[in-house]
Design an enzyme around this catalytic site. Structure first.
Site, PDB file in Angstrom:
ATOM      1  CB  SER A  72     -59.716  32.562   2.074  1.00  0.00           C
ATOM      2  OG  SER A  72     -58.494  31.899   2.816  1.00  0.00           O
ATOM      3  CE  LYS A 112     -55.908  31.977  -0.403  1.00  0.00           C
ATOM      4  NZ  LYS A 112     -57.000  32.291  -0.042  1.00  0.00           N
TER       5      LYS A 112
END
Length: 208
Positions: A72, A112
Site C-alpha cells: 500500500s 500511511k
C-alpha cells in the site's frame, strides 16, 4: 661527651615496596597493580551497562524499528522494508508517513501518509484521480498512480479536532481513511513518524 648512635628513622614506605626478607615471597607493587586492574574492569563494565540502559530507553521511548507489510505504500516503501519511527513529534503534519496502531480493521499496524489534519477539508475527484485540500489540488510526487478507488467514504470531508486523514501512496491498492472501516485516524493511535529506512541497505536513507 658520650658517644651515641642515633635511632634509625621511621621508613614510611609501604612494606610491599620493600625488599623481601628471608623466608618471604613478596612481589613489589602487587597490591597497587591488582587494585588498578579491578578498577579498570569495573569502569569498563559500568560503561557497557550504561550504554545498554541508554539504548533500551531510546528504543522504548524515542525510536522504534518496524517492518513494512503489503504494497500500500509503494513506491515509497516496499514489503519487508525496515524503518525507524520517532514518537518525539510535537505535531503531525501533512505529508508525514506514520504508523497507526489501532482504529482499523484487523488491529495490525498500518503505514500511511497523512493527507489532511484537523480543520482541513479534503475532497477527491475519483474520475480525474485528483485530491484537493481546502479547494487546492495537491501536488503528490510520491504516489504510484492517480486516486481512482472510492472505498465508500463520502467527500468532501472536514477533519475534526484530534484526527487526521491518511492514505497509502499506492492509492488503488490501499485500505486507508477512504474506507469507513478505517476512517479518520485518532492521533492518539499514531505510534510514530517514519523517519529513516535501514533495510534494504540499497535504499538506506531518510523517508520523504
Amino acid at each position: 661527651m658520650e658517644d651515641y648512635t642515633p635511632m634509625e628513622e621511621f621508613d614510611p614506605i609501604d612494606p610491599l615496596e620493600k625488599e623481601p626478607i628471608l623466608g618471604q615471597t613478596i612481589i613489589k607493587g602487587k597490591r597497587k597493580n591488582k587494585n588498578k586492574k579491578y578498577n579498570g574492569l569495573y569502569e569498563w563494565v559500568e560503561t557497557i551497562v550504561a550504554g545498554v540502559v541508554c539504548a533500551v530507553l531510546v528504543f522504548t521511548f524515542v525510536i522504534r524499528m518496524v517492518g513494512v507489510e503489503g504494497v500500500s505504500m509503494q513506491p515509497t516503501l516496499y514489503e519487508n522494508d525496515r524503518i525507524f519511527l520517532s514518537n518525539l513529534v510535537p505535531l503531525y503534519k501533512n505529508g508525514d508517513v506514520v504508523v497507526v496502531t489501532k482504529h482499523h480493521i484487523d488491529d495490525r499496524p498500518l503505514v500511511k501518509r497523512i493527507i489532511a489534519t484537523e480543520g482541513q477539508t479534503i475532497d477527491i475527484d475519483f474520475e480525474a484521480g485528483k485530491v484537493y485540500l481546502d479547494g487546492v489540488e495537491l501536488d503528490e510526487p510520491y504516489i504510484k498512480e492517480a486516486t481512482h478507488t472510492k472505498e465508500g467514504t463520502e467527500f468532501p470531508l472536514t477533519v475534526p479536532e484530534g484526527y487526521v486523514f491518511c492514505m497509502g501512496d499506492n492509492r488503488n491498492e490501499s485500505m486507508d481513511s477512504r474506507d469507513p472501516r478505517v476512517g479518520l485516524i485518532d492521533t492518539r493511535y499514531i505510534l510514530g513518524k517514519a523517519i529513516f529506512r535501514v533495510y534494504p541497505f540499497t535504499s538506506f536513507g531518510f523517508i520523504k
